[in-house]
Design an enzyme around this catalytic site. Sequence first.
Site, PDB file in Angstrom:
ATOM      1  N   ARG A 180      -4.315  -7.645 -11.409  1.00 59.19           N
ATOM      2  CA  ARG A 180      -5.110  -8.943 -11.770  1.00 59.19           C
ATOM      3  C   ARG A 180      -6.828  -8.759 -12.568  1.00 59.19           C
ATOM      4  NH1 ARG A 180      -9.318 -10.020  -8.175  1.00 59.19           N
ATOM      5  NH2 ARG A 180      -7.946  -8.788  -5.572  1.00 59.19           N
TER       6      ARG A 180
ATOM      7  N   GLU B 224      -3.944   6.821   8.411  1.00 62.77           N
ATOM      8  CA  GLU B 224      -4.718   8.117   7.140  1.00 62.77           C
ATOM      9  C   GLU B 224      -6.579   8.158   8.122  1.00 62.77           C
ATOM     10  OE1 GLU B 224      -4.637   5.829   3.712  1.00 62.77           O
ATOM     11  OE2 GLU B 224      -6.549   4.741   4.693  1.00 62.77           O
TER      12      GLU B 224
ATOM     13  N   LYS C  79       0.793  -1.225   0.379  1.00 58.06           N
ATOM     14  CA  LYS C  79       0.039   0.215   0.283  1.00 58.06           C
ATOM     15  C   LYS C  79       1.092   1.535  -0.299  1.00 58.06           C
ATOM     16  CE  LYS C  79      -3.623  -2.110   2.977  1.00 58.06           C
ATOM     17  NZ  LYS C  79      -4.482  -2.959   1.019  1.00 58.06           N
TER      18      LYS C  79
ATOM     19  N   HIS D  38     -15.876  -6.544   5.529  1.00 58.27           N
ATOM     20  CA  HIS D  38     -15.369  -5.821   4.419  1.00 58.27           C
ATOM     21  C   HIS D  38     -15.114  -6.537   3.113  1.00 58.27           C
ATOM     22  CE1 HIS D  38     -13.640  -2.480   6.705  1.00 58.27           C
ATOM     23  NE2 HIS D  38     -13.715  -2.966   8.283  1.00 58.27           N
TER      24      HIS D  38
HETATM   25  P1  ADP Z   1      -7.528  -4.753   1.561  1.00 62.45           P
HETATM   26  O1  ADP Z   1      -5.754  -4.488   0.721  1.00 62.45           O
HETATM   27  O2  ADP Z   1      -7.926  -5.596   2.768  1.00 62.45           O
HETATM   28  O3  ADP Z   1      -8.649  -4.924   0.533  1.00 62.45           O
HETATM   29  P2  ADP Z   1      -8.067  -1.830   1.225  1.00 62.45           P
HETATM   30  O4  ADP Z   1      -7.704  -0.553   1.423  1.00 62.45           O
HETATM   31  O5  ADP Z   1      -8.511  -2.047   0.345  1.00 62.45           O
HETATM   32  O6  ADP Z   1      -7.746  -2.877   1.877  1.00 62.45           O
HETATM   33  O7  ADP Z   1      -9.619  -1.669   1.937  1.00 62.45           O
HETATM   34  C1  ADP Z   1     -10.552  -2.198   2.157  1.00 62.45           C
HETATM   35  C2  ADP Z   1     -12.000  -1.412   2.556  1.00 62.45           C
HETATM   36  O8  ADP Z   1     -11.711  -1.060   3.987  1.00 62.45           O
HETATM   37  C3  ADP Z   1     -12.668  -0.598   1.816  1.00 62.45           C
HETATM   38  O9  ADP Z   1     -13.521  -1.097   0.701  1.00 62.45           O
HETATM   39  C4  ADP Z   1     -13.339  -0.026   2.823  1.00 62.45           C
HETATM   40  O10 ADP Z   1     -15.136  -0.590   3.054  1.00 62.45           O
HETATM   41  C5  ADP Z   1     -12.215   0.462   3.767  1.00 62.45           C
HETATM   42  N1  ADP Z   1     -11.235   1.523   3.958  1.00 62.45           N
HETATM   43  C6  ADP Z   1     -10.256   1.320   3.412  1.00 62.45           C
HETATM   44  N2  ADP Z   1      -9.687   2.860   4.272  1.00 62.45           N
HETATM   45  C7  ADP Z   1     -10.199   3.188   4.707  1.00 62.45           C
HETATM   46  C8  ADP Z   1     -10.853   4.202   4.748  1.00 62.45           C
HETATM   47  N3  ADP Z   1      -9.277   5.178   5.147  1.00 62.45           N
HETATM   48  N4  ADP Z   1     -11.904   4.823   5.755  1.00 62.45           N
HETATM   49  C9  ADP Z   1     -12.079   3.973   5.858  1.00 62.45           C
HETATM   50  N5  ADP Z   1     -12.497   2.993   5.563  1.00 62.45           N
HETATM   51  C10 ADP Z   1     -11.576   2.241   4.957  1.00 62.45           C
END
Ligand code: ADP
Length: 493
Positions: A294, A203, A119, A238
């Site tokens: 992907r 964040e 990330k 999630h």
């Molecule tokens: P992963 O790689 O574990 O899937 P992501 O960064 O894609 O992690 O985030 C997964 C989910 O978590 C997102 O779809 C969202 O619902 C929630 N999420 C991620 N970052 C935030 C944030 N800054 N604030 C609120 N929800 C978040």
Amino acid sequence: MIKDIRKILIANRGEIALRVMKSCRSMGINSVAIYSEADASAPFVKFADEAFCVGPPPSNKSYLNQDKIIEIAKANGVDAIHPGYGFLSENADFANKVENSGIIFIGPSSEAIQTMGDKLTSKQTVLSYDIPMVPGLNEAVTDVDDALDSAKKIGFPVLIKASAGGGGKGMRIVEDPSQFEDQMKRAVSEAESAFGNGAVFVEKYITKPRHIEIQVLADKHGNTLHLFERECSIQRRHQKVIEEAPSAVLTEDLRAKMGAAACDVARACNYHGAGTVEFIYEDGNFYFLEMNTRLQVEHPVSEMISGVDLVEQQIRVARGEELSFTQDDLTINGHSLEIRVYAEDPQNDFLPDIGKLEVYKIPEGENVRVDHALEEGMDIPIYYDPMISKLIVHAENRDLAISKMIKAIDDYDIVGVKTTLPFCKYAIDHKAFRSGDFDTRFVNLYFNETEILNPNDEINHAAVVGLFHLNKMDLISDNNIPSKSSDWKKNRS
Ligand code: ADP
């Protein structure tokens, strides 16, 4: 130079293996299945032109066995490997090994996979492109006091995230500064044990987030375009369970901005192939989350509204062809919804409910698509993700797509395991979903498990008291009821 691809090995299983093979067949390409001992009689194995057992059921001995997969490919004249999603699809080492053995990897370069797999590295990579980011740090923090200072500047609530995190794991919400130190220590130790990398960053926590992602497609000649968005805000744990395209909230202007930002993210890592750029959206603002390098589970909704076969495009790009269309050639046609039918019990916290598919009848109709690889009588293997199928519909507009999906759910008959079908019907019919005004908190805010009736309950109940529902009964033979009931009890214990 255009490379010849006549035979593709699909390093995956289930519906996605079958999905990829169908595109191979329509392109006149031979497909090779690899399968674990648990999948020996699965439909994707029967459909393939050739099939080879790769090992025992556990994934690490079969679908994750990189060397064995490459060995099978080399021994059988395979030109390219398609990794599907999950398993080895985002494994940079595997992509590298495949290419080094002279076989084409159908996906981006291993460098792009590596860059976007972390990330923080991915945030840093796109920095120079002026992509909107969630307010927060772009670097790992180790010192708790420094991290707390940053969190105060960002403003609470904040989210502590593991840089190496994935699949919704490794995230901690902190509402109040007094909890920060404790939560940060936990986040670091969790990240170390889960991912072998304790790097975390902080964040802003977006309190009403919608998950909106853009499908991108790029060739190896510098052409990058997008196939619009997918809204994936209905999630449990999630993880996505209902997806649609287009999103009910995006204006043309925002769509163009998000599409352009997604293409820039792809350019930042020299991307080629199909990929997805995920954004978080709130009140007209969007922020870059990550890129998935992907094909996504939910890719069919983009295919339905754009008319583009994404697997075919992946193969064409891998061959070295230039994209045969431009951004201006693409338009959104109607509306598409997808639900993921999992063998899970929505009335029991969506816990997996593995068992035999005693009755399995899929819905049919124009623009009703079921991506699956199971048959009546089959057991759902306990070793893998319990997804039974993806049910996808396409209609002229969102309201019609909703009606069509509800009808298709009603026409889907699954007996033997509990499924997410009743939950999906409840969610799609809910006024918040119908109005388009919802976010990722949908399940927490609106889902009351007593409000749904699982069709299996209906049948079990009927079997006991002798009151049969006619629409179900014409599909169930007398023999099925007792065996189903006992299986059901066994599965529950
Ligand atoms: P992963 O790689 O574990 O899937 P992501 O960064 O894609 O992690 O985030 C997964 C989910 O978590 C997102 O779809 C969202 O619902 C929630 N999420 C991620 N970052 C935030 C944030 N800054 N604030 C609120 N929800 C978040």
